[in-house]
Design a protein around this motif. Structure first.
Motif, PDB file in Angstrom:
ATOM      1  N   SER A  88      21.626  11.248 -31.582  1.00 36.36           N
ATOM      2  CA  SER A  88      23.377  11.509 -32.080  1.00 36.36           C
ATOM      3  C   SER A  88      23.324  13.364 -32.059  1.00 36.36           C
ATOM      4  CB  SER A  88      22.695  11.592 -33.800  1.00 36.36           C
ATOM      5  OG  SER A  88      22.480  10.040 -34.149  1.00 36.36           O
ATOM      6  N   HIS A  89      24.948  12.830 -31.434  1.00 37.25           N
ATOM      7  CA  HIS A  89      25.816  13.721 -31.760  1.00 37.25           C
ATOM      8  C   HIS A  89      26.954  14.505 -32.418  1.00 37.25           C
ATOM      9  CE1 HIS A  89      27.680  17.551 -29.265  1.00 37.25           C
ATOM     10  NE2 HIS A  89      29.261  16.660 -29.590  1.00 37.25           N
ATOM     11  N   LEU A  90      26.664  15.730 -32.951  1.00 40.93           N
ATOM     12  CA  LEU A  90      27.774  15.752 -34.579  1.00 40.93           C
ATOM     13  C   LEU A  90      28.875  16.119 -33.818  1.00 40.93           C
ATOM     14  CD1 LEU A  90      25.238  16.741 -37.313  1.00 40.93           C
ATOM     15  CD2 LEU A  90      26.217  14.136 -36.887  1.00 40.93           C
ATOM     16  N   GLU A  91      30.711  15.484 -34.723  1.00 36.26           N
ATOM     17  CA  GLU A  91      31.780  15.989 -34.286  1.00 36.26           C
ATOM     18  C   GLU A  91      32.359  16.547 -35.340  1.00 36.26           C
ATOM     19  OE1 GLU A  91      33.409  17.615 -31.820  1.00 36.26           O
ATOM     20  OE2 GLU A  91      32.334  16.938 -29.907  1.00 36.26           O
ATOM     21  N   THR A  92      33.382  17.535 -35.725  1.00 37.92           N
ATOM     22  CA  THR A  92      34.093  17.423 -36.985  1.00 37.92           C
ATOM     23  C   THR A  92      35.620  17.112 -35.975  1.00 37.92           C
ATOM     24  OG1 THR A  92      32.613  18.529 -38.315  1.00 37.92           O
ATOM     25  CG2 THR A  92      35.163  18.753 -38.990  1.00 37.92           C
ATOM     26  N   VAL A  93      36.129  16.398 -36.647  1.00 36.07           N
ATOM     27  CA  VAL A  93      37.835  15.662 -36.508  1.00 36.07           C
ATOM     28  C   VAL A  93      38.702  16.365 -37.794  1.00 36.07           C
ATOM     29  CG1 VAL A  93      37.055  14.716 -34.670  1.00 36.07           C
ATOM     30  CG2 VAL A  93      37.880  13.647 -37.394  1.00 36.07           C
ATOM     31  N   GLY A  94      39.677  17.323 -37.338  1.00 36.77           N
ATOM     32  CA  GLY A  94      39.948  17.159 -38.687  1.00 36.77           C
ATOM     33  C   GLY A  94      41.584  18.581 -38.486  1.00 36.77           C
ATOM     34  N   PRO A  95      42.476  19.081 -39.607  1.00 36.23           N
ATOM     35  CA  PRO A  95      42.591  18.024 -41.068  1.00 36.23           C
ATOM     36  C   PRO A  95      43.273  16.916 -39.794  1.00 36.23           C
ATOM     37  CG  PRO A  95      43.586  20.276 -40.300  1.00 36.23           C
ATOM     38  CD  PRO A  95      42.687  20.223 -39.388  1.00 36.23           C
ATOM     39  N   LEU A  96      43.156  16.072 -40.921  1.00 35.73           N
ATOM     40  CA  LEU A  96      43.454  15.167 -41.060  1.00 35.73           C
ATOM     41  C   LEU A  96      45.334  14.044 -41.505  1.00 35.73           C
ATOM     42  CD1 LEU A  96      40.562  12.675 -41.779  1.00 35.73           C
ATOM     43  CD2 LEU A  96      41.584  13.531 -39.320  1.00 35.73           C
ATOM     44  N   ARG A  97      45.935  13.786 -41.264  1.00 39.66           N
ATOM     45  CA  ARG A  97      47.191  12.909 -41.261  1.00 39.66           C
ATOM     46  C   ARG A  97      47.030  12.037 -41.622  1.00 39.66           C
ATOM     47  NH1 ARG A  97      52.275  14.848 -38.316  1.00 39.66           N
ATOM     48  NH2 ARG A  97      53.046  14.784 -40.221  1.00 39.66           N
ATOM     49  N   ARG A  98      47.471  11.405 -43.078  1.00 36.53           N
ATOM     50  CA  ARG A  98      48.392  10.142 -43.422  1.00 36.53           C
ATOM     51  C   ARG A  98      48.083   9.048 -42.962  1.00 36.53           C
ATOM     52  NH1 ARG A  98      51.702   6.485 -45.434  1.00 36.53           N
ATOM     53  NH2 ARG A  98      53.494   7.930 -44.344  1.00 36.53           N
ATOM     54  N   GLY A  99      47.055   8.177 -42.538  1.00 40.65           N
ATOM     55  CA  GLY A  99      47.497   6.710 -42.317  1.00 40.65           C
ATOM     56  C   GLY A  99      45.715   6.362 -41.623  1.00 40.65           C
TER      57      GLY A  99
END
Length: 322
Positions: free
Chosen positions: A75-86
């Motif tokens: 496993s490799h954890l990634e964080t994405v964001g901040p996110l936009r609506r949709g």
């Protein structure tokens, strides 16, 4: 998706536990939140390698690799964001595998998929109430035996046979019944601009519409969302904030999408609010129809557009909160 990191000011901070328990699993995702993703390589036939995967989540390029992949996986954890609506989609994912000495190489491509649906922010626009009042008000009355037709839905055991709508039943290939509004319950129609001028304007329209919906629901009413060219939300979705937020997360229709909803908003609306960035003849006509029936109407305008109607108007820019 392993989890979310709510942004400061998230609606989660103000929502009663009773409402949160009926929300998306594992957790609702709002604008500004961050997602923790698990990029996992698995080898069901035992230790293999090396292997590498790469692709996009939303607008972010991600990858993970391992020299050896055990049967239990890597496993490799990634964080994405901040996110936009949709919709946050996974696209272009490719898996490259080889043997330890590099004699063979194999590539596999995965189909696109949806990782998460990012909901619009919202906040109470009326005077704030105590949490206990919120808890009590989210249980809206169920459909009753009043005289106002609210809509139609699928037949359920115990429904009176006289409520069967035979024409709709024939069209859908299953029994459909009429649903009547219990006396005295507000059914608020929120009419959204079908073609906002920018993504920023669309996001603000969605936030205002969600906020008006929340205020109506916590007061015990029902909400129907509609935009010209879009199917309105269904009657069974009118009592919960979650399907309304999901409709707003996917609105407006993307370019090239099949257009539906030519019948206009439901006829059972008792009041209506337009939320728009431009004058629209279909929305104006819907407001006038509700007004002629004795309902109250008003409008939100995002930006400086003038509406060809004498409906009371509130204006908003692009800043949130209002």
């Amino acid at each position: 998706m392993r989890g979310t990191q709510p942004a400061p000011g998230s609606p989660l901070e103000e929502m009663p536990d009773r409402v949160l328990r009926t929300g998306p699993v594992p957790a609702p995702v709002f604008e500004g939140d961050r997602l923790t993703l698990d990029l996992r390589l698995v080898s069901p036939r035992g230790t293999r390698g090396p292997a590498r995967m790469h692709g996009r989540v939303g607008e972010v390029e991600l990858s993970a690799a391992a020299g050896l992949v055990p049967a239990a996986g890597a496993s490799h954890l990634e964080t994405v964001g901040p996110l936009r609506r949709g919709v946050v989609g996974a696209a272009g994912w490719e898996l490259e595998t080889s043997d330890l000495i590099g004699l063979f190489r194999h590539r596999t491509w995965a189909g696109d998929s949806e990782v998460a649906l990012v909901l619009p922010l919202f906040a109470a626009l009326t005077e704030r109430v105590h949490a206990r009042e919120l808890e009590a008000s989210v249980t809206a009355p169920r459909s009753g035996s009043g005289n106002e037709l609210f809509g139609v839905r699928e037949y359920r055991p115990g429904d009176p046979l006289r409520r069967i709508h035979w024409r709709s039943s024939a069209r859908h290939g299953e029994l459909i019944v009429r649903e009547y509004e219990p006396p005295g319950v507000q059914t608020l129609g929120i009419l959204c601009d079908p073609d906002p001028p920018s993504r920023e304007a669309a996001d603000q329209i969605a936030r205002i519409a969600a906020s008006e919906a929340w205020d109506c629901l916590r007061a015990g009413g029902r909400v129907v969302l509609w935009a010209p060219g879009c199917e309105p939300t269904r009657p069974e979705e009118s009592r919960s904030i979650w399907p309304l937020l999901e409709w707003l997360a996917k609105w407006p229709l993307p370019a090239g999408a099949e257009v539906g909803g030519d019948e206009g908003p439901p006829a059972s609306l008792s009041d209506a609010i337009a939320v728009t960035a431009a004058d629209n003849a279909a929305i104006t006509e819907a407001l006038e129809t509700v007004r002629r029936r004795g309902g109250s109407v008003r409008a939100w305008v995002v930006g400086d557009a003038e509406l060809e109607t004498d409906t009371p108007v509130q204006r908003a820019g692009l800043k949130w909160p209002l």
